[in-house]
Scaffold this motif. Structure first.
Motif, PDB file in Angstrom:
ATOM      1  N   LYS A  66       0.895  -1.148   0.013  1.00 44.54           N
ATOM      2  CA  LYS A  66      -0.101   0.211   0.003  1.00 44.54           C
ATOM      3  C   LYS A  66       1.003   1.203  -0.110  1.00 44.54           C
ATOM      4  CE  LYS A  66      -4.133  -1.939   1.251  1.00 44.54           C
ATOM      5  NZ  LYS A  66      -5.409  -2.065   0.404  1.00 44.54           N
ATOM      6  N   HIS A  67       2.003   1.234   0.639  1.00 41.36           N
ATOM      7  CA  HIS A  67       2.896   2.398   0.625  1.00 41.36           C
ATOM      8  C   HIS A  67       3.402   2.627  -0.685  1.00 41.36           C
ATOM      9  CE1 HIS A  67       3.389   4.459   4.755  1.00 41.36           C
ATOM     10  NE2 HIS A  67       2.791   3.189   4.911  1.00 41.36           N
ATOM     11  N   LEU A  68       3.688   1.502  -1.269  1.00 40.14           N
ATOM     12  CA  LEU A  68       4.335   1.449  -2.826  1.00 40.14           C
ATOM     13  C   LEU A  68       3.303   2.362  -3.760  1.00 40.14           C
ATOM     14  CD1 LEU A  68       6.025  -1.945  -3.330  1.00 40.14           C
ATOM     15  CD2 LEU A  68       7.093   0.321  -3.019  1.00 40.14           C
ATOM     16  N   ARG A  69       1.922   2.034  -3.326  1.00 42.21           N
ATOM     17  CA  ARG A  69       0.935   2.585  -4.189  1.00 42.21           C
ATOM     18  C   ARG A  69       0.944   4.351  -3.699  1.00 42.21           C
ATOM     19  NH1 ARG A  69      -1.586   4.151  -8.016  1.00 42.21           N
ATOM     20  NH2 ARG A  69      -3.635   4.857  -8.043  1.00 42.21           N
ATOM     21  N   TRP A  70       1.125   4.595  -2.513  1.00 41.27           N
ATOM     22  CA  TRP A  70       1.457   5.853  -2.173  1.00 41.27           C
ATOM     23  C   TRP A  70       2.329   6.539  -2.904  1.00 41.27           C
ATOM     24  CZ3 TRP A  70       0.574   8.711   2.976  1.00 41.27           C
ATOM     25  CH2 TRP A  70      -0.633   8.440   3.509  1.00 41.27           C
ATOM     26  N   GLN A  71       3.424   5.929  -3.365  1.00 38.61           N
ATOM     27  CA  GLN A  71       4.734   6.517  -4.068  1.00 38.61           C
ATOM     28  C   GLN A  71       4.020   6.816  -5.422  1.00 38.61           C
ATOM     29  OE1 GLN A  71       7.511   3.437  -2.828  1.00 38.61           O
ATOM     30  NE2 GLN A  71       8.932   5.182  -2.711  1.00 38.61           N
ATOM     31  N   GLU A  72       3.246   5.703  -5.822  1.00 42.16           N
ATOM     32  CA  GLU A  72       2.636   6.085  -7.515  1.00 42.16           C
ATOM     33  C   GLU A  72       1.749   7.200  -7.504  1.00 42.16           C
ATOM     34  OE1 GLU A  72       0.501   2.373  -8.693  1.00 42.16           O
ATOM     35  OE2 GLU A  72       2.456   1.162  -8.367  1.00 42.16           O
ATOM     36  N   LEU A  73       0.987   7.565  -6.302  1.00 44.34           N
ATOM     37  CA  LEU A  73      -0.103   8.694  -6.176  1.00 44.34           C
ATOM     38  C   LEU A  73       0.891   9.897  -6.125  1.00 44.34           C
ATOM     39  CD1 LEU A  73      -2.601   7.125  -3.654  1.00 44.34           C
ATOM     40  CD2 LEU A  73      -2.710   7.716  -6.281  1.00 44.34           C
TER      41      LEU A  73
END
Length: 131
Positions: A66-73
């Motif tokens: 989920k934190h990796l998704r934050w990076q994408e955002l």
């Protein structure tokens, strides 16, 4: 348990986009993260989640996804604020600002058993990166 983390990432993304263009990157990022204090993810609930996700390898792996998704955002907006054209490969500086500082703050906060605030620890991490 960590399902609403994506929604929180979207809250931060919207808050970061709403910050004035002339505002410095560090101030904009700090202000964007402050938007989380208005979320239903209370400090107690956040601590419970942090303690569980740092103690259990499977939960930690899901949390890190989920934190990796934050990076994408967030990375593309940070790149724009840095004057870097967002592209298929993230700028390592922008990626570090999101990944290292957020993950470090969450981990240390959990290890301190919620002593202090997540925002204070995040600001400590940002200060270290800035110097």
């Amino acid at each position: 348990m960590v399902g609403d983390l994506m929604a929180l990432g979207e809250v931060v993304q919207a808050a970061l986009r709403a910050r004035p263009v002339e505002e410095g990157l560090w101030d904009a990022m700090t202000a964007a993260l402050a938007a989380l204090t208005d979320s239903p993810h209370t400090p107690r609930r956040a601590l419970e989640t942090a303690l569980l996700t740092t103690a259990d390898p499977a939960l930690r792996a899901r949390h890190l996804e989920k934190h990796l998704r934050w990076q994408e955002l967030l990375v593309p907006e940070i790149e724009r604020r840095m004057g870097v054209e967002p592209g298929p490969v993230p700028d390592p500086r922008a990626n570090a600002i999101v990944g290292a500082c957020l993950d470090t703050a969450m981990e240390i906060w959990a290890k301190r058993n919620g002593e202090g605030t997540l925002e204070e620890i995040y600001l400590e991490a940002l200060t270290a990166v800035r110097t």
